[in-house]
Motif scaffolding. Structure first.
Motif: not given
Length: 269
Positions: A221-238
């Motif tokens: 489960i990838q939080l790194n925006v570079a791995e799926g930037i268009e699918n992430v929104q919020g603030n988790v661990q920095g």
């Protein structure tokens, strides 16, 4: 119907089924296991810790080379379980006879985890799939977050971090996802430290009895925006992320830097 198998019933309305019988001699009643999944009954009259690679409707456990780890920690009379074998051929095993003294001194699971924010719905679904996952921020492991798996707005499964005896540094999330039919799934990650929840729309589909990921190769489960930037929104661990539209074009602002929907950094003019 036999005592060595487990069953599931589809009912048109809520009902209570009564089953009567006599105690089974566990030492003389072999449980036959086939390659792949086998539905097995639980014969002992006492609750015991997990001694086999099994899963129930809401939890599962796997062997990490030293002990069984996962959300399924105890086996209970009256419950049915599923055993997944990767052995090339079938085999048999016997449940042990457990004395009342052993039962009284059996270790009980303690719930010292965080206060959960996701509440999974397991009824009226009769099936499930299992996911062994790890949460990553790029190449850095994330710890202490809660993961929920959703079909639409309905939470179908949730888990917090657990560690195996082999890997005590990077934890796993053992997710049991309820369902009956194929459906697109959405992953949400909640960070109790910030109170933020982000949605990660990784490609994931519910498949009955499927097992996704393993201890050696967990589902990431990838939080790194570079791995799926268009699918992430919020603030988790920095990771501070927001979506913006400029002239009809989607951009993502990550920690003050602008990226396009493919993850490429956009140079400011």
């Amino acid at each position: 119907m036999g005592v060595t198998s487990s069953y599931r019933v589809k009912a048109n309305r809520a009902t209570t089924l009564s089953v009567e019988g006599t105690a089974v001699n566990c030492a003389r009643t072999p449980i036959n296991i086939n390659k792949g999944w086998t539905w097995v009954g639980y014969l002992p009259l006492q609750t015991m810790s997990v001694a086999n690679a099994l899963k129930s409707k809401t939890a599962f456990a796997v062997y990490d080379g030293a002990q069984w780890v996962g959300t399924l920690t105890r086996m209970t009379p009256g419950e049915g379980y599923m055993y997944q074998s990767h052995a090339p051929e079938g085999f048999t095993f016997h449940y042990p006879e457990v004395s009342a003294l052993q039962y009284l001194h059996a270790p009980m699971r303690t719930n010292d985890q965080m206060e959960n924010v996701f509440t999974p719905v397991t009824d009226p679904y009769s099936g499930n799939m299992s996911i062994i996952a790890r949460v990553m921020n790029g190449d850095k492991a994330v710890h202490g977050v809660e993961v929920g798996v959703f079909a639409g707005d309905e939470c179908r499964g949730a888990a917090t971090e657990e560690f195996s005896s082999v890997n005590t540094t990077d934890g796993y999330w053992f997710l049991t996802v309820a369902g009956d039919e194929a459906a697109p799934l959405t992953i949400k990650v909640h960070d109790p430290a910030t109170g933020e929840t982000i949605t990660i729309q990784q490609t994931l589909t519910y498949t009955d009895d499927a097992t996704l990921g393993s201890l050696d190769e967990p589902y990431i489960i990838q939080l790194n925006v570079a791995e799926g930037i268009e699918n992430v929104q919020g603030n988790v661990q920095g990771i501070k992320v927001q979506k913006v539209f400029e002239d009809g074009i989607l951009y993502i602002i990550r920690n003050g830097e602008k990226y396009d929907a493919t993850g490429k950094r956009v140079s400011e003019k």
